[in-house]
Write a protein that holds these residues in place. Sequence first.
Motif, PDB file in Angstrom:
ATOM      1  N   ILE A  48     -11.297-128.957 -53.311  1.00  0.00           N
ATOM      2  CA  ILE A  48     -12.421-128.022 -53.417  1.00  0.00           C
ATOM      3  C   ILE A  48     -13.603-128.525 -52.580  1.00  0.00           C
ATOM      4  O   ILE A  48     -14.237-127.773 -51.848  1.00  0.00           O
ATOM      5  N   LEU A  49     -13.834-129.841 -52.636  1.00  0.00           N
ATOM      6  CA  LEU A  49     -14.920-130.431 -51.844  1.00  0.00           C
ATOM      7  C   LEU A  49     -14.597-130.319 -50.349  1.00  0.00           C
ATOM      8  O   LEU A  49     -15.437-129.884 -49.549  1.00  0.00           O
ATOM      9  N   ALA A  50     -13.358-130.681 -49.981  1.00  0.00           N
ATOM     10  CA  ALA A  50     -12.975-130.702 -48.568  1.00  0.00           C
ATOM     11  C   ALA A  50     -13.061-129.309 -47.942  1.00  0.00           C
ATOM     12  O   ALA A  50     -13.493-129.163 -46.791  1.00  0.00           O
ATOM     13  N   ALA A  51     -12.678-128.286 -48.695  1.00  0.00           N
ATOM     14  CA  ALA A  51     -12.653-126.922 -48.145  1.00  0.00           C
ATOM     15  C   ALA A  51     -14.019-126.505 -47.631  1.00  0.00           C
ATOM     16  O   ALA A  51     -14.128-125.812 -46.608  1.00  0.00           O
ATOM     17  N   SER A  52     -15.079-126.944 -48.307  1.00  0.00           N
ATOM     18  CA  SER A  52     -16.416-126.509 -47.910  1.00  0.00           C
ATOM     19  C   SER A  52     -16.779-127.057 -46.525  1.00  0.00           C
ATOM     20  O   SER A  52     -17.584-126.472 -45.814  1.00  0.00           O
ATOM     21  N   TYR A  53     -16.178-128.169 -46.151  1.00  0.00           N
ATOM     22  CA  TYR A  53     -16.413-128.728 -44.807  1.00  0.00           C
ATOM     23  C   TYR A  53     -15.424-128.139 -43.800  1.00  0.00           C
ATOM     24  O   TYR A  53     -15.795-127.723 -42.719  1.00  0.00           O
ATOM     25  N   ILE A  54     -14.158-128.153 -44.179  1.00  0.00           N
ATOM     26  CA  ILE A  54     -13.088-127.790 -43.239  1.00  0.00           C
ATOM     27  C   ILE A  54     -13.219-126.349 -42.748  1.00  0.00           C
ATOM     28  O   ILE A  54     -13.071-126.084 -41.555  1.00  0.00           O
ATOM     29  N   ASP A  55     -13.516-125.428 -43.665  1.00  0.00           N
ATOM     30  CA  ASP A  55     -13.559-124.011 -43.290  1.00  0.00           C
ATOM     31  C   ASP A  55     -14.572-123.744 -42.187  1.00  0.00           C
ATOM     32  O   ASP A  55     -14.403-122.842 -41.376  1.00  0.00           O
ATOM     33  N   LYS A  56     -15.637-124.555 -42.143  1.00  0.00           N
ATOM     34  CA  LYS A  56     -16.669-124.355 -41.109  1.00  0.00           C
ATOM     35  C   LYS A  56     -16.403-125.198 -39.868  1.00  0.00           C
ATOM     36  O   LYS A  56     -17.131-125.112 -38.886  1.00  0.00           O
ATOM     37  N   GLY A  57     -15.389-126.060 -39.937  1.00  0.00           N
ATOM     38  CA  GLY A  57     -15.058-126.888 -38.774  1.00  0.00           C
ATOM     39  C   GLY A  57     -15.692-128.267 -38.814  1.00  0.00           C
ATOM     40  O   GLY A  57     -15.538-129.046 -37.877  1.00  0.00           O
ATOM     41  N   ASN A  58     -16.411-128.575 -39.911  1.00  0.00           N
ATOM     42  CA  ASN A  58     -17.049-129.897 -40.011  1.00  0.00           C
ATOM     43  C   ASN A  58     -16.078-130.947 -40.535  1.00  0.00           C
ATOM     44  O   ASN A  58     -15.086-130.611 -41.190  1.00  0.00           O
ATOM     45  N   LEU A  59     -16.390-132.204 -40.277  1.00  0.00           N
ATOM     46  CA  LEU A  59     -15.566-133.286 -40.813  1.00  0.00           C
ATOM     47  C   LEU A  59     -15.864-133.477 -42.299  1.00  0.00           C
ATOM     48  O   LEU A  59     -17.006-133.307 -42.744  1.00  0.00           O
ATOM     49  N   VAL A  60     -14.842-133.853 -43.044  1.00  0.00           N
ATOM     50  CA  VAL A  60     -14.998-134.221 -44.453  1.00  0.00           C
ATOM     51  C   VAL A  60     -15.688-135.593 -44.463  1.00  0.00           C
ATOM     52  O   VAL A  60     -15.428-136.413 -43.570  1.00  0.00           O
ATOM     53  N   PRO A  61     -16.569-135.858 -45.449  1.00  0.00           N
ATOM     54  CA  PRO A  61     -17.273-137.150 -45.434  1.00  0.00           C
ATOM     55  C   PRO A  61     -16.316-138.348 -45.394  1.00  0.00           C
ATOM     56  O   PRO A  61     -15.224-138.315 -45.963  1.00  0.00           O
ATOM     57  N   ASP A  62     -16.773-139.416 -44.729  1.00  0.00           N
ATOM     58  CA  ASP A  62     -15.936-140.601 -44.526  1.00  0.00           C
ATOM     59  C   ASP A  62     -15.409-141.188 -45.840  1.00  0.00           C
ATOM     60  O   ASP A  62     -14.232-141.541 -45.933  1.00  0.00           O
ATOM     61  N   ASP A  63     -16.286-141.298 -46.867  1.00  0.00           N
ATOM     62  CA  ASP A  63     -15.831-141.975 -48.097  1.00  0.00           C
ATOM     63  C   ASP A  63     -14.666-141.230 -48.749  1.00  0.00           C
ATOM     64  O   ASP A  63     -13.704-141.839 -49.221  1.00  0.00           O
ATOM     65  N   VAL A  64     -14.712-139.901 -48.718  1.00  0.00           N
ATOM     66  CA  VAL A  64     -13.646-139.091 -49.319  1.00  0.00           C
ATOM     67  C   VAL A  64     -12.349-139.292 -48.529  1.00  0.00           C
ATOM     68  O   VAL A  64     -11.265-139.491 -49.089  1.00  0.00           O
TER      69      VAL A  64
END
Length: 216
Positions: A48-64
């Motif tokens: 759920i957290l990753a989708a908010s980044y991925i859908d827009k083309g951004n990288l998922v935060p490094d720690d995750v």
Amino acid sequence: MINAILLGPPAAGKGSVAKLLSKHYHLPHISTGDMFREAIEAKTPVGILAASYIDKGNLVPDDVTIALVEERLSQPDCQHGFMFDGFPRTIVQADALEQLLKKIKRPINTVLEFECNRPELIRRITGRRICSECGTPYHIDTMKPKKEGVCDHDGAPLLTRKDDNVEAFTVRLKAYDELTAPLIGYYQAKGLITQFDGVKATVDLFEDVKAFLDTL
Ligand code: ADP
């Protein structure tokens, strides 16, 4: 011994070649993009957290991302080598990976860099379709499935990834240039980089990489 990283811009052919190499050498193909997509499908907190980044083309935060890889590396199939695809994508991730691999005494011994020009990347992305079950990539013009809309391997429907549109792709390319491309110099300094022509068809690229890996 193959402890490899596949590096290059999105759609340069890393995933397709990694799938073939993984079968040929019986090595785990560790694709953080695939792992995130599985987590999104399973609706886990990470997904759920990753989708908010991925859908827009951004990288998922490094720690995750690093936590995900740490968990994956602890599994027994990684004890005899591995192929990273889409990881590391930042210098912070590369440093973290080095520390993780120290623990299991399996340092990276080769980094395969796939080069591909921008117009070709955009052509690939806008026509890309992915099997909803096994993730095999197709292209609507140049890598058609035998039967339209379904995967050759398992008959599952083909889908367009949410981030395979021009807007998200522009963001992905920018992230690549700013955050991931510096890894080329990082691994060059360690003498680990070998370049490959990502414009080639997957089977030809696979042959090039295989010929190189067999010399290791
Ligand atoms: P591609 O190489 O085609 O862009 P991937 O499947 O490797 O696609 O990744 C899809 C998305 O997943 C990325 O755009 C990013 O949002 C996220 N992602 C994958 N790997 C990482 C990573 N190592 N660090 C941060 N985000 C990642």
